[in-house]
Motif scaffolding. Structure first.
Motif, PDB file in Angstrom:
ATOM      1  N   ARG A 122       0.803  -1.321  -0.057  1.00  4.63           N
ATOM      2  CA  ARG A 122      -0.107   0.078  -0.115  1.00  4.63           C
ATOM      3  C   ARG A 122       0.717   1.136  -0.070  1.00  4.63           C
ATOM      4  NH1 ARG A 122      -4.422  -1.277  -1.316  1.00  4.63           N
ATOM      5  NH2 ARG A 122      -5.320   0.500  -0.099  1.00  4.63           N
ATOM      6  N   ALA A 302       9.483  -3.626  13.212  1.00  3.05           N
ATOM      7  CA  ALA A 302       8.230  -3.139  12.970  1.00  3.05           C
ATOM      8  C   ALA A 302       7.220  -4.391  12.113  1.00  3.05           C
ATOM      9  CB  ALA A 302       8.292  -1.940  11.710  1.00  3.05           C
ATOM     10  N   ILE A 303       6.025  -4.344  12.466  1.00  2.00           N
ATOM     11  CA  ILE A 303       4.864  -5.224  11.982  1.00  2.00           C
ATOM     12  C   ILE A 303       4.243  -4.433  11.097  1.00  2.00           C
ATOM     13  CG2 ILE A 303       3.208  -7.023  12.416  1.00  2.00           C
ATOM     14  CD1 ILE A 303       4.188  -6.876  15.348  1.00  2.00           C
ATOM     15  N   GLY A 304       3.988  -5.206   9.904  1.00  2.63           N
ATOM     16  CA  GLY A 304       2.884  -4.209   8.842  1.00  2.63           C
ATOM     17  C   GLY A 304       1.516  -4.797   9.202  1.00  2.63           C
TER      18      GLY A 304
HETATM   19  P1  AMP Z   1       9.970  -2.885   6.388  1.00  2.00           P
HETATM   20  O1  AMP Z   1      10.623  -1.840   7.355  1.00  2.00           O
HETATM   21  O2  AMP Z   1      10.279  -2.239   5.141  1.00  2.00           O
HETATM   22  O3  AMP Z   1      10.958  -4.077   6.599  1.00  2.00           O
HETATM   23  O4  AMP Z   1       8.618  -2.677   6.843  1.00  2.00           O
HETATM   24  C1  AMP Z   1       8.349  -3.649   8.016  1.00  2.00           C
HETATM   25  C2  AMP Z   1       6.936  -4.394   7.736  1.00  2.00           C
HETATM   26  O5  AMP Z   1       6.067  -3.433   7.118  1.00  2.00           O
HETATM   27  C3  AMP Z   1       7.034  -5.263   6.651  1.00  2.00           C
HETATM   28  O6  AMP Z   1       7.446  -6.512   6.932  1.00  2.00           O
HETATM   29  C4  AMP Z   1       5.702  -5.198   6.060  1.00  2.00           C
HETATM   30  O7  AMP Z   1       4.756  -6.061   6.836  1.00  2.00           O
HETATM   31  C5  AMP Z   1       5.328  -3.988   6.123  1.00  2.00           C
HETATM   32  N1  AMP Z   1       5.250  -2.931   5.025  1.00  2.00           N
HETATM   33  C6  AMP Z   1       6.337  -2.537   4.374  1.00  2.00           C
HETATM   34  N2  AMP Z   1       6.059  -1.719   3.351  1.00  2.00           N
HETATM   35  C7  AMP Z   1       4.666  -1.868   3.154  1.00  2.00           C
HETATM   36  C8  AMP Z   1       3.685  -1.571   2.248  1.00  2.00           C
HETATM   37  N3  AMP Z   1       3.908  -0.619   1.105  1.00  2.00           N
HETATM   38  N4  AMP Z   1       2.500  -1.991   2.032  1.00  2.00           N
HETATM   39  C9  AMP Z   1       1.984  -2.796   3.288  1.00  2.00           C
HETATM   40  N5  AMP Z   1       2.859  -3.025   4.262  1.00  2.00           N
HETATM   41  C10 AMP Z   1       4.150  -2.869   4.190  1.00  2.00           C
END
Ligand code: AMP
Length: 417
Positions: A122, A302-304
């Motif tokens: 998203r 961080a959890i999405g």
């Molecule tokens: P990151 O720091 O990019 O690893 O983000 C941590 C978590 O956020 C990821 O493991 C995903 O669950 C979630 N996430 C990252 N980018 C997106 C995105 N564009 N849309 C939805 N969830 C995301």
């Protein structure tokens, strides 16, 4: 306004009932658990100076180069919508006294990345994150992973896969980059275009590439930890030993690097089979950043949230709106009763009872229909006859029984479990 104008922007959504009840359950569960681990909430601004992100995340990363929403404010200053939570938290930590360098902070909220929207990706998404500040220690990293997996289990998510690796210390970087260049050199022309550039700028990033041709080449490389100092490898072994003692199963993924520049030592990612192509559910690691002339150490994740909800739904979780449903619906049999019932409505609510009523002066029939729609287990009907006697007609919507009750008895029945 055209039909398109009433839709949110691509990659962004309205969050509302019924799904919002699941979101709120997640938020409540998180808050409770974070408090048990000694974390307090922080809400940093959604907009920050652009430099807050470019410095912390790294100029050469995909997030900074391709995915940030940047804009100029009216004074011509470069600002950006936050693409992740850690950089803003570190700005806060650097702006305070020495006590903040040991802070334990959590956040819940929206992040923004200008990516191509697709399933699981998203442009506005939400993260639950935690940052545990303090010097590097395998115990602190293991505790952070324990918090993350505890949270997932409390939310009913199982079947996830925890992969872990080390990014080493800054001192290890030159050796790792040299070893990667040496190993990849002969196959350089077989790498994708981006990775041919990364070969020069930051060969570690090649390990992260999603292109099939690059993945095939990366798979055959020796683990990057082979090129790191013994101390670094001992650190990772310490984390793995503690995870084992804590009964947390983790797999070493020797090519896991995570996209951001600030990581040192432990990095990890959690994937879940219910998520499809975008299967990363959470990520985290230990970091070191220079912010405002200070060096800050910490570990976090961080959890999405959107993906977390998908994993929960795959495990059977459904939104539960029971706490938001009315317990009683008031029905005025005669226009003269509306005022008295509005007063009763407020008395009930002050007593902690969820109560509703149609305030637009509709017919008795229409009000009863509204009562059914609202799904309240009790209905109070009041006409002129009841008013003259100083009573209310209380109808049990499950059994159908009706009783005349005075106010104290009405309150007693409606507050009984
Ligand atoms: P990151 O720091 O990019 O690893 O983000 C941590 C978590 O956020 C990821 O493991 C995903 O669950 C979630 N996430 C990252 N980018 C997106 C995105 N564009 N849309 C939805 N969830 C995301």
């Amino acid at each position: 306004m055209s039909a398109g104008d009433v839709q949110p922007l691509a990659g962004m959504s309205d969050l509302c009932a019924p799904e919002i009840f699941l979101w709120q359950r997640v938020e409540d569960t998180c808050r409770q658990l974070f408090h048990r681990y000694g974390f307090t909430e922080i809400r940093t601004p959604l907009l920050e100076r652009l430099s807050v992100f470019t410095r912390a995340i790294g100029e050469g990363t995909d997030v900074v180069q391709k995915e940030m929403y940047t804009l100029q404010d009216r004074g011509g200053r470069e600002i950006a919508l936050r693409p992740e939570g850690t950089a803003g938290v570190m700005r806060y930590v650097a702006g305070g006294g020495p006590e903040r360098a040991e802070a334990r902070l959590y956040y819940l909220g929206p992040m923004f990345r200008a990516e191509r929207p697709q399933a699981g990706r998203r442009r506005q998404f939400h993260q639950i994150g935690a940052e545990s500040l303090g010097p590097p220690s395998p115990a602190a990293d293991a505790e952070c992973i324990a918090l993350l997996t505890h949270l997932l289990r409390d939310l009913g998510v199982s079947g996830f896969n925890l992969q872990i690796n080390t990014r080493g210390l800054p001192e290890d970087r030159a050796a790792v980059a040299a070893a990667l260049r040496a190993a990849l050199g002969p196959q350089r022309s077989a790498l994708c275009e981006d990775c041919q550039r990364r070969y020069e700028t930051n060969p570690l990033r090649i390990l992260d590439c999603k292109q099939a041709e690059c993945r095939a080449i990366v798979k055959a490389l020796p683990p990057i930890s082979d090129h790191m100092a013994a101390e670094t490898r001992a650190y990772l072994a310490g984390v793995l030993r503690l995870l084992k003692r804590l009964d947390i199963s983790a797999q070493i993924n020797p090519f896991l690097v995570r996209g951001l520049d600030y990581y040192i030592h432990t990095v990890w990612e959690i994937t879940h089979p219910a998520l499809g192509a975008q299967d990363a559910l959470a990520g985290g690691g230990r970091y070191r950043m220079e912010v405002g002339g200070r060096t800050l150490d910490g570990v976090g994740f961080a959890i999405g949230m959107e993906r977390l909800l998908l994993a929960m739904e795959a495990a059977g979780a459904r939104p539960d709106d029971s706490a938001a449903r009315p317990r009683v619906w008031l029905v005025a049999a005669g226009a003269a009763q509306t005022e008295d019932l509005l007063v009763l409505l407020q008395i009930l609510r002050r007593h902690g009872i969820n109560a509703g009523m149609d305030l637009s002066g509709r017919s008795l029939k229409a009000q009863m229909r509204a009562a059914h729609r609202a799904g309240a287990p009790w209905v109070v009907i009041r006409g002129d006859a009841e008013a003259a006697k100083g009573v209310y007609l209380l109808k049990d919507m499950t059994g159908g029984a009706q009783t005349e009750v005075e106010l104290p008895e009405l309150l007693r029945r409606l507050t009984a479990p």
